[in-house]
Scaffold this motif. Sequence first.
Motif, PDB file in Angstrom:
ATOM      1  N   VAL A  25      -7.475  -2.672   0.331  1.00 43.22           N
ATOM      2  CA  VAL A  25      -6.085  -2.596   0.780  1.00 43.22           C
ATOM      3  C   VAL A  25      -5.999  -3.281   2.146  1.00 43.22           C
ATOM      4  CG1 VAL A  25      -4.148  -1.069   1.295  1.00 43.22           C
ATOM      5  CG2 VAL A  25      -5.820  -0.414  -0.455  1.00 43.22           C
ATOM      6  N   ALA A  26      -5.296  -4.393   2.188  1.00 46.91           N
ATOM      7  CA  ALA A  26      -5.234  -5.221   3.396  1.00 46.91           C
ATOM      8  C   ALA A  26      -4.660  -4.478   4.602  1.00 46.91           C
ATOM      9  CB  ALA A  26      -4.420  -6.478   3.120  1.00 46.91           C
ATOM     10  N   CYS A  32     -11.811   0.757  -2.299  1.00 48.25           N
ATOM     11  CA  CYS A  32     -11.962   1.952  -3.136  1.00 48.25           C
ATOM     12  C   CYS A  32     -12.441   1.618  -4.542  1.00 48.25           C
ATOM     13  CB  CYS A  32     -10.616   2.662  -3.293  1.00 48.25           C
ATOM     14  SG  CYS A  32      -9.892   3.267  -1.772  1.00 48.25           S
ATOM     15  N   ARG A  33     -12.795   2.671  -5.259  1.00 48.20           N
ATOM     16  CA  ARG A  33     -13.059   2.609  -6.693  1.00 48.20           C
ATOM     17  C   ARG A  33     -11.709   2.717  -7.409  1.00 48.20           C
ATOM     18  NH1 ARG A  33     -18.370   5.105  -7.844  1.00 48.20           N
ATOM     19  NH2 ARG A  33     -19.237   5.824  -5.875  1.00 48.20           N
ATOM     20  N   PRO A  34     -11.618   2.272  -8.651  1.00 45.86           N
ATOM     21  CA  PRO A  34     -10.359   2.443  -9.400  1.00 45.86           C
ATOM     22  C   PRO A  34      -9.937   3.901  -9.561  1.00 45.86           C
ATOM     23  CG  PRO A  34     -11.762   0.849 -10.496  1.00 45.86           C
ATOM     24  CD  PRO A  34     -12.579   1.453  -9.387  1.00 45.86           C
ATOM     25  N   SER A  35     -10.893   4.820  -9.578  1.00 50.88           N
ATOM     26  CA  SER A  35     -10.568   6.234  -9.787  1.00 50.88           C
ATOM     27  C   SER A  35     -10.234   6.993  -8.511  1.00 50.88           C
ATOM     28  CB  SER A  35     -11.742   6.932 -10.482  1.00 50.88           C
ATOM     29  OG  SER A  35     -12.865   6.980  -9.616  1.00 50.88           O
ATOM     30  N   CYS A  36     -10.139   6.323  -7.398  1.00 55.91           N
ATOM     31  CA  CYS A  36      -9.878   7.001  -6.125  1.00 55.91           C
ATOM     32  C   CYS A  36      -8.594   7.830  -6.210  1.00 55.91           C
ATOM     33  CB  CYS A  36      -9.759   5.995  -4.993  1.00 55.91           C
ATOM     34  SG  CYS A  36      -9.651   6.795  -3.365  1.00 55.91           S
ATOM     35  N   PRO A  37      -8.665   9.101  -5.769  1.00 51.99           N
ATOM     36  CA  PRO A  37      -7.488   9.971  -5.843  1.00 51.99           C
ATOM     37  C   PRO A  37      -6.444   9.733  -4.748  1.00 51.99           C
ATOM     38  CG  PRO A  37      -9.316  11.180  -4.912  1.00 51.99           C
ATOM     39  CD  PRO A  37      -9.847   9.818  -5.303  1.00 51.99           C
ATOM     40  N   SER A  38      -6.677   8.766  -3.880  1.00 55.33           N
ATOM     41  CA  SER A  38      -5.707   8.500  -2.814  1.00 55.33           C
ATOM     42  C   SER A  38      -4.397   7.950  -3.395  1.00 55.33           C
ATOM     43  CB  SER A  38      -6.287   7.500  -1.808  1.00 55.33           C
ATOM     44  OG  SER A  38      -6.507   6.262  -2.429  1.00 55.33           O
ATOM     45  N   ARG A  39      -3.375   7.991  -2.582  1.00 57.62           N
ATOM     46  CA  ARG A  39      -2.072   7.472  -2.994  1.00 57.62           C
ATOM     47  C   ARG A  39      -2.188   5.979  -3.275  1.00 57.62           C
ATOM     48  NH1 ARG A  39       2.872   6.603   0.923  1.00 57.62           N
ATOM     49  NH2 ARG A  39       1.119   5.685   1.996  1.00 57.62           N
ATOM     50  N   PRO A  40      -1.602   5.509  -4.367  1.00 57.06           N
ATOM     51  CA  PRO A  40      -1.701   4.066  -4.683  1.00 57.06           C
ATOM     52  C   PRO A  40      -1.037   3.214  -3.602  1.00 57.06           C
ATOM     53  CG  PRO A  40      -0.855   5.292  -6.573  1.00 57.06           C
ATOM     54  CD  PRO A  40      -0.884   6.243  -5.408  1.00 57.06           C
ATOM     55  N   ARG A  42       0.674  -0.371  -1.992  1.00 57.47           N
ATOM     56  CA  ARG A  42       1.608  -1.380  -2.515  1.00 57.47           C
ATOM     57  C   ARG A  42       0.804  -2.505  -3.125  1.00 57.47           C
ATOM     58  NH1 ARG A  42       5.632  -2.847   2.202  1.00 57.47           N
ATOM     59  NH2 ARG A  42       5.180  -4.827   1.221  1.00 57.47           N
ATOM     60  N   ARG A  43       1.253  -3.016  -4.239  1.00 59.04           N
ATOM     61  CA  ARG A  43       0.512  -4.042  -4.979  1.00 59.04           C
ATOM     62  C   ARG A  43       0.289  -5.305  -4.149  1.00 59.04           C
ATOM     63  NH1 ARG A  43      -2.565  -7.032  -6.331  1.00 59.04           N
ATOM     64  NH2 ARG A  43      -2.824  -8.131  -8.294  1.00 59.04           N
ATOM     65  N   ASP A  44       1.260  -5.649  -3.324  1.00 58.20           N
ATOM     66  CA  ASP A  44       1.121  -6.888  -2.551  1.00 58.20           C
ATOM     67  C   ASP A  44       0.051  -6.802  -1.458  1.00 58.20           C
ATOM     68  OD1 ASP A  44       2.882  -5.080  -1.178  1.00 58.20           O
ATOM     69  OD2 ASP A  44       3.657  -6.742   0.017  1.00 58.20           O
ATOM     70  N   ARG A  45      -0.491  -5.622  -1.228  1.00 60.27           N
ATOM     71  CA  ARG A  45      -1.531  -5.441  -0.211  1.00 60.27           C
ATOM     72  C   ARG A  45      -2.929  -5.291  -0.811  1.00 60.27           C
ATOM     73  NH1 ARG A  45       1.775  -1.374   3.772  1.00 60.27           N
ATOM     74  NH2 ARG A  45       3.327  -2.926   4.344  1.00 60.27           N
ATOM     75  N   VAL A  46      -3.032  -5.400  -2.129  1.00 57.29           N
ATOM     76  CA  VAL A  46      -4.297  -5.151  -2.823  1.00 57.29           C
ATOM     77  C   VAL A  46      -5.027  -6.447  -3.159  1.00 57.29           C
ATOM     78  CG1 VAL A  46      -5.292  -4.224  -4.953  1.00 57.29           C
ATOM     79  CG2 VAL A  46      -3.502  -2.968  -3.771  1.00 57.29           C
TER      80      VAL A  46
END
Length: 78
Positions: A25-26, A32-40, A42-46
Motif C-alpha cells: 500500500v503506497a 501484506c498477505r492477501p488474507s490480511c484482516p486489515s481494512r482494505p 484504496r485500489r489506486d494505492r495498491v
Amino acid sequence: MTDRQRWQAVLDNDRRYDGAFFYGVASTGIFCRPSCPSRPPRRDRVRFFPTADAALAAGFRPCKRCRPDLTDFSPGQD
C-alpha cells in the motif's frame, strides 16, 4: 493471475493465495498477505508483488498483523 483477480483475493481475504503474491500500500509503505484482516486499502494505492523479497526491495515494510515476512506464520490460527 491478473491484477483484477489479485485485487478480488485481497477484498475476500482469501488465504488460498497467501504466498502466491503480496500487496503493498503506497500510502502506508506496508505490504501484506492477501488474507490480511486489515481494512482494505484504496485500489489506486495498491501494488502487487510476486514475493515478499520483491516488496521489501521496493521499499515496503512487513505488516505487523499478517507478518508476510514469516513463511510459517498463520494469522488466523496464531
